[in-house]
Design an enzyme around this catalytic site. Sequence first.
Site, short mmCIF file in Angstrom:
data_model
loop_
_atom_site.label_atom_id
_atom_site.label_comp_id
_atom_site.label_asym_id
_atom_site.label_seq_id
_atom_site.Cartn_x
_atom_site.Cartn_y
_atom_site.Cartn_z
N ASP A 1 43.89 17.10 -4.82
CA ASP A 1 43.44 15.85 -5.41
C ASP A 1 42.47 15.13 -4.49
O ASP A 1 42.87 14.65 -3.43
CB ASP A 1 44.67 14.99 -5.69
CG ASP A 1 44.33 13.61 -6.19
OD1 ASP A 1 43.25 13.43 -6.76
OD2 ASP A 1 45.16 12.70 -6.00
N ASP B 1 36.98 13.15 -9.37
CA ASP B 1 38.42 13.26 -9.16
C ASP B 1 38.96 14.60 -9.63
O ASP B 1 39.12 14.83 -10.82
CB ASP B 1 39.10 12.11 -9.90
CG ASP B 1 40.58 12.05 -9.66
OD1 ASP B 1 41.08 12.84 -8.85
OD2 ASP B 1 41.25 11.22 -10.29
#
EC number: 3.4.23.15
Length: 400
Positions: free
Chosen positions: A98, A286
């Site tokens: 992430d 992201d």
Amino acid sequence: MDAWRGMPRWGLLLLLWGSCTFGLPTETTTFKRISLKRMPSIRESLKERGVDMARLGPERMALVNITSSVILTNYMDTQYYGEIGIGTPPQTFKVVFDTGSSNVWVPSSKCSRLYTACVYHKLFDASDSSSYKHNGTELTLRYSTGTVSGFLSQDVITVGGITVTQTFGEVTEMPALPFMLAEFDGVVGMGFSEQAIGKVTPLFDNIISQGLLKEDVFSFYYNRDSENSQSLGGQIVLGGSDPQHYEGNFHYINLIRTGLWQIPMKGVSVGSSTLLCEDGCLALVDTGASYISGSTSSIEKLMEALGAKKRLFDYVVKCNEGPTLPDISFHLGGKEYTLTSADYVFQESYSSKKLCTLAIHAMDIPPPTGPTWALGATFIRKFYTEFDRGNNRIGFALAR
């Protein structure tokens, strides 16, 4: 990874394979390919089980109006995972990689069985590792879908054939929703040290410090044709990028500031008309998020232009209307990055109604990070993405 430690945006999730390697840089240690696997998201798993998300209540599944000043991650829609090894001998965990967060955490063997999510996941057992070192500092990480807490520990982590000594979180408390239905066990934050909770050095920073990579970059490829669970879901490359998975050259955009994978955006077009962000706005890139998100006001305007209807947490159109929807273009660094309806509309095969969900969500992120858009897997599947730590920039190339 929300939010935005991304949207836990996430995703998004990778499969890391490899043996431990030590020593000086060589041609074989400067470039690491990492396979990714695709899985059903938590939201998809809930729907497949016939769970009405509206009955869960907004207090349990809130995805909007986040008031925290930090980026929060919503892992409800994360679809990509990978594997890392922790300890000696390595204990293997499925994790989300992430870019919206910076800490590493996995469930701990010290997690009470009263936490159902711990029962369904691999647990790290420090007593089984000869390289484990106690830390004990308390750790709490807030996500839009719940809070996980535990304590810090130190051990060796193997990722993509590289082994580093890393401080990570052993989680002893994690909410049943959403993590009970998550196929991943934990999270590897690929963000900057400025985002790290507890002043922990992020994993990629530790890899850089070993001097094992040709370049201080990592790149993401998400396969657009990976519905088959046996197929390659994607790939991460540590130290470079893989020309097999993109066309042409990278186009780079400098970060807004050091410490966050966020870039300036100059507009969002629907068809040939610039509808949103006319005066400029921000966009997080992201990898932990499956969808694209923007502020509630922006997404409502976008959905009105598309003729989409709102459900509790998403927007839908009649499936037969999907192919007729206009292109959506994001203006980044003087170029337009265009998604067709085939890129942002997908059908819920498990739904009895002929409705298709749009891979676009509303998400209100407060200052100083927001308001901001977030470009997740919906965008990355179309555009191979390189995260350049050495030059504080992000590069995009058309994926293939």
